[in-house]
Each structure stands twice: as structure tokens, then as C-alpha cells.
Design an enzyme around this catalytic site. Structure first.
Site, PDB file in Angstrom:
ATOM      1  N   ASP A  41      -6.266   0.878   0.369  1.00  0.00           N
ATOM      2  CA  ASP A  41      -6.473   1.105   1.795  1.00  0.00           C
ATOM      3  C   ASP A  41      -7.904   0.683   2.150  1.00  0.00           C
ATOM      4  OD1 ASP A  41      -8.106   3.135   0.791  1.00  0.00           O
ATOM      5  OD2 ASP A  41      -7.726   4.385   2.546  1.00  0.00           O
TER       6      ASP A  41
ATOM      7  N   LYS B 188       0.841  -1.197   0.000  1.00  0.00           N
ATOM      8  CA  LYS B 188       0.000   0.000   0.000  1.00  0.00           C
ATOM      9  C   LYS B 188       0.881   1.254   0.000  1.00  0.00           C
ATOM     10  CE  LYS B 188      -2.040   1.849   3.626  1.00  0.00           C
ATOM     11  NZ  LYS B 188      -2.850   2.008   4.831  1.00  0.00           N
TER      12      LYS B 188
END
Ligand code: SF4
Length: 211
Positions: A139, A121
Site C-alpha cells: 500500500d 494488494k
């Protein structure tokens, strides 16, 4: 699988709502973004933005972070939670950036994910915001909303979601699309009470259409 036309409409609608799709974390230097994303784990961007000015004033260079005592770094980031681990990662990451990358944040997924505390991420966010590359930042907001919309199969596994988004969202739209997911997830498609009744994406949303 959501049709290309529907995905195009979703992308364009979000662009209309959020013409500026900037990352909500504040930073001046590339490594500050890297550290801010680490701090944002299990924490809000708003909280991170409250602590980073004092942190970056106390440690104004990468060298100062590399030489820092993690305990002192922890004192500045206490309110972000999990501060011991985050402080250790930040100091270790600063050292690796200096020792292995000449003080620069590297620009490949492999190099980024080899840094302490950096997962896919974070690496995607750096690739998108720092290097302008296609980036699929999965996310919690992005995972939840793309699942509700039916762009993904509803998986909560970030790696699977990223793979499905790579098949659906054009690369040139990917980074901004993910930033807009965060904004949309905060003000409309929230985790607990999505505002489906007035949602501009309802006609193309699998969950919205069932209501
Ligand atoms: Fe989210 Fe509801 Fe809008 Fe679908 S219709 S995107 S579930 S707020």
C-alpha cells in the site's frame, strides 16, 4: 540493496514498537475484510470502520449483498468516496463468491484477483490475514517507507515493489512487516513530514542517514 543484517534490525525494531501488528480494518467474516479493503481504496481505514457496522447490519449475509441494489449499498458507503464503483464491485463480488466459490473467499492469488474490484494488494492482504500465507501488501505506506529505507529502489510501482520485497523480507515476516509499515507510516514516517530526528530506524535508513 539493503543488507540482510540491516533488514533484520528493521524488522526487529518494528516488532518492538508494534508487538501487535493487526490489520486496522474491523471485520468478523472473511468476505467483510474483502469488502472493507475495497472500501479503503482512496479512503482511510478509520472512515471505513465508521461505515461498515451499519452496512453489515443492513446486509448481514453474503446472500443479502448479492441480492442488493448497488444504489442502496452506495448510500451506506457514500463517505468513503467513489461509492458507485465500490458498491457495484461489492455486489458483483458477492455474487461471484456465491456462484463460483461456494460462498467462501478463495485462497489463491489467481482466484482472488479474478474477483471484481480485487487487485494484488487486496489479494495479498486476504492471503496473509485469512489464510496465514506469506503476503506482501504494497500500500502507499509500505511503498513510501521501504523506498526511503532503501529496501527497494524507490519505485512507486506496486508490482515492482512487491517483487523487490519478496527478495528481501523473509516470507514468514512479510504479512506482519507490511501491517507494521502502515502503523509506522501513520505515526512516524509520514508522507509529508517524517520524524527522522528521533526515528528508531534512522541508522539503517538511506534517507535518514543523509539528514
Ligand atoms: Fe522514515 Fe526518516 Fe525514519 Fe527513514 S529515518 S524511516 S525516512 S522517519
Amino acid at each position: 540493496m539493503k543488507s540482510k543484517a540491516a533488514i533484520g534490525r528493521i524488522i526487529e525494531t518494528l516488532k518492538g514498537i508494534y508487538p501487535d501488528s493487526l490489520c486496522s480494518l474491523q471485520y468478523d467474516k472473511d468476505y467483510e475484510l474483502l469488502f472493507a479493503v475495497r472500501l479503503a481504496a482512496q479512503c482511510t481505514d478509520e472512515r471505513v470502520n465508521q461505515v461498515t457496522p451499519a452496512l453489515y447490519a443492513r446486509f448481514p449475509t453474503l446472500e443479502s449483498f448479492a441480492e442488493a441494489d448497488p444504489k442502496e449499498v452506495g448510500e451506506y458507503i457514500h463517505s468513503c468516496g467513489f461509492y458507485n464503483g465500490k458498491a457495484r464491485d461489492i455486489v458483483a463480488c458477492a455474487r461471484e463468491l456465491l456462484e463460483k466459490h461456494g460462498g467462501k473467499v478463495p485462497g489463491t492469488m489467481e482466484e482472488l484477483t479474478a474477483l471484481p474490484g480485487v487487485g494484488r494488494k487486496t489479494a495479498n492482504l486476504i492471503l496473509g490475514d485469512v489464510y496465514g500465507q506469506p503476503a506482501y501488501v504494497c500500500d502507499t505506506h509500505c511503498i513510501r517507507i521501504t523506498g526511503r529505507l532503501g529496501i527497494t529502489d524507490g519505485s512507486k510501482d506496486p508490482v515492482k515493489v512487491e517483487r523487490q520485497l519478496r527478495e528481501s523480507i523473509p516470507p514468514e515476516e512479510s504479512n506482519n512487516f507490511c501491517h507494521r509499515m502502515v502503523l509506522f507510516g501513520r505515526d512516524t514516517c509520514t508522507a509529508r513530514s517524517p520524524q527522522c530526528a528521533g526515528c528508531p530506524l534512522k541508522a539503517d535508513c538511506d534517507m535518514g542517514k543523509t539528514l
